[in-house]
Design a protein around this motif. Structure first.
Motif, mmCIF file in Angstrom:
data_model
loop_
_atom_site.group_PDB
_atom_site.id
_atom_site.type_symbol
_atom_site.label_atom_id
_atom_site.label_comp_id
_atom_site.label_asym_id
_atom_site.label_seq_id
_atom_site.Cartn_x
_atom_site.Cartn_y
_atom_site.Cartn_z
ATOM 1 N N LEU A 99 0.816 -1.214 0.000
ATOM 2 C CA LEU A 99 0.000 0.000 0.000
ATOM 3 C C LEU A 99 0.851 1.265 0.000
ATOM 4 C CD1 LEU A 99 -2.823 -0.972 2.504
ATOM 5 C CD2 LEU A 99 -3.180 -0.188 0.176
ATOM 6 N N LEU A 100 1.828 1.311 0.891
ATOM 7 C CA LEU A 100 2.604 2.526 1.039
ATOM 8 C C LEU A 100 3.516 2.786 -0.152
ATOM 9 C CD1 LEU A 100 3.512 2.271 4.838
ATOM 10 C CD2 LEU A 100 1.691 3.593 3.757
ATOM 11 N N VAL A 101 3.992 1.730 -0.794
ATOM 12 C CA VAL A 101 4.902 1.896 -1.922
ATOM 13 C C VAL A 101 4.159 2.214 -3.214
ATOM 14 C CG1 VAL A 101 6.575 0.712 -3.402
ATOM 15 C CG2 VAL A 101 6.709 0.453 -0.926
ATOM 16 N N LEU A 102 3.023 1.556 -3.444
ATOM 17 C CA LEU A 102 2.379 1.632 -4.754
ATOM 18 C C LEU A 102 1.146 2.525 -4.825
ATOM 19 C CD1 LEU A 102 2.641 -2.136 -5.810
ATOM 20 C CD2 LEU A 102 4.037 -0.221 -6.605
ATOM 21 N N SER A 103 0.556 2.900 -3.689
ATOM 22 C CA SER A 103 -0.685 3.682 -3.732
ATOM 23 C C SER A 103 -0.564 4.978 -4.542
ATOM 24 C CB SER A 103 -1.160 3.998 -2.312
ATOM 25 O OG SER A 103 -1.738 2.866 -1.718
ATOM 26 N N PRO A 104 0.486 5.784 -4.347
ATOM 27 C CA PRO A 104 0.573 7.017 -5.145
ATOM 28 C C PRO A 104 0.598 6.752 -6.648
ATOM 29 C CG PRO A 104 2.067 7.128 -3.281
ATOM 30 C CD PRO A 104 1.563 5.708 -3.349
ATOM 31 N N LEU A 105 1.297 5.697 -7.064
ATOM 32 C CA LEU A 105 1.335 5.360 -8.485
ATOM 33 C C LEU A 105 -0.051 4.946 -8.968
ATOM 34 C CD1 LEU A 105 2.825 4.828 -11.138
ATOM 35 C CD2 LEU A 105 3.420 2.551 -10.253
ATOM 36 N N GLY A 106 -0.765 4.166 -8.166
ATOM 37 C CA GLY A 106 -2.119 3.755 -8.538
ATOM 38 C C GLY A 106 -3.042 4.943 -8.712
#
Length: 404
Positions: free
Chosen positions: A54-61
């Motif tokens: 969640l913390l690594v990929l959420s902004p990209l999503g």
């Protein structure tokens, strides 16, 4: 009634069915890891896996949800989760599954969900008129609780019949159904992006918008106070199997009870979101009561009292969550909605995942009862401080404020 909207009704049914599978699988993941290791600390690794993704990929999503066709992005994410569920079901049913297999599957499924969730929320304005967005969200949140109720109960039954593997098979089927439902929706053609900034630039725009909106980032902090400190779900296997000694079926009931509480409170929740001008005060009161209910769950000596405490947890959590989610969606323009939703899910979904790690680790040292007792103090203290301090959260008036 908003469910008379054909496309929203289809979407609602598909999302609820998919959530049933997802929530049942989460309950099965916790149960399976605890069964394989007998350790609350290891069980907390399920939450750690969710937190990392969640913390690594959420902004990209979120950035992709504002750039790409949101329907296609949703379908792709659901297809990836389907393949992961199918693989874990095969490993489990053939007796090859180990704890690390479950943790890796959680990482992959959560990674897919980080692209799914921002697009899922950002798709709503394409399904309903703008003036009904708040009503749609007020309906989707309790509906999600219906899935969270049915999922763990279904998991408890299926685990008692054939183990966690059968739950994973059902999960794969629900992903396939949602992919098909999304294909049936009648949506306007996606508007072209106003500008083609870099991915990092788009993400920075989303973070900058939140930094300029005190209401949103204060809601995120309030969310984290409850989900990190009072992460009760990681302790439910230990409470059900070791403290209360009610077995897999009892674990399913206890896991589903918070969602039953949310459904019981649905009328009050929808009424509050539609008409109350004191939503900020209601939110703070619900958060404080959530912490008290967590402490009651920790000290319940018998199963019926534990179920009652879990019902209260769900009711107060649903009230607070619905107000927070509606406030964020109403306060955000559509062109940046995916990115803001992605950052918000880092607290709303990342918080519980981090809480699973923290509370699981603490429980490994002082035991599940003491860990949940200490954790329940977190939201009590933060909500009490916010009430006494005043500010944008306590003074928030909901739709009345949005209309002004």
């Amino acid at each position: 009634m908003i469910l008379r909207n054909r496309d929203f009704a289809l979407y609602w049914c598909g999302v609820v069915l998919s959530q049933i599978g997802t929530r049942g699988t989460v309950a099965a993941n916790f149960y399976q890891v605890y069964q394989l290791t007998g350790s609350v600390v290891h069980t907390g690794l399920v939450g750690a896996a969710q937190a990392v993704a969640l913390l690594v990929l959420s902004p990209l999503g979120g950035a992709l949800a504002d750039r790409l066709d949101r329907r296609r992005l949703l379908q792709a994410a659901q297809a990836v989760a389907l393949l992961v569920a199918a693989a874990l079901s095969w490993l489990t049913l053939t007796g090859r599954a180990e704890a690390w297999h479950v943790v890796v599957s959680v990482v992959l499924t959560t990674a897919a969900a980080t692209f799914d969730q921002p697009a899922r929320q950002a798709l709503i304005p394409a399904l309903v008129p703008k003036h009904r967005i708040g009503e749609a969200i007020a309906l989707l949140n309790p509906s999600r609780e219906l899935a969270v109720l049915a999922g763990p109960l279904l998991a408890g039954v299926l685990i008692s019949v054939a183990g966690p593997g059968l739950m994973y098979v059902v999960d794969a089927v629900t992903y396939a159904v949602l992919v098909g439902v999304l294909a049936l929706l009648r949506l306007p053609a996606p508007a072209p992006a106003a500008e083609r900034r870099s991915i990092l630039g788009s993400i920075a725009d989303g973070a900058g918008y939140i930094a300029r909106r005190p209401l949103i980032y204060h809601l995120m902090l309030l969310d984290l106070s409850a989900t990190v400190f009072s992460a009760y779900r990681v302790l439910l296997p230990a409470l059900a199997l070791d403290v209360l000694q009610v077995g897999a079926t009892g674990y399913g009931v206890l896991s589903g009870a918070p969602s039953a509480g949310a459904l019981i409170a649905t009328y009050a929740i929808v009424r509050t979101v539609r008409s109350s001008r004191r939503q900020g005060r209601v939110l703070l009161a619900a958060t404080l009561c959530y912490g008290v209910s967590a402490m009651l769950l920790a000290h319940s000596p018998v199963f019926p009292l534990a179920v009652l405490a879990a019902l209260l947890l769900g009711a107060f959590d649903a009230m607070a969550t619905t107000i927070r989610h509606a406030a964020v969606q109403i306060d955000t323009p559509d062109e940046i909605r995916g990115r803001v939703t992605a950052f918000y899910q880092m607290s709303s979904r990342g918080g519980p995942a981090i809480g699973d790690v923290v509370v699981g680790a603490v429980a490994g040292v002082i035991g599940p009862v003491a860990a949940l007792t200490v954790g329940g103090l977190g939201p009590v203290l933060v909500a009490g401080w916010a009430w006494l301090r005043g500010g944008v959260v306590r003074s928030y008036t909901g739709m009345a404020e949005a209309e002004r």
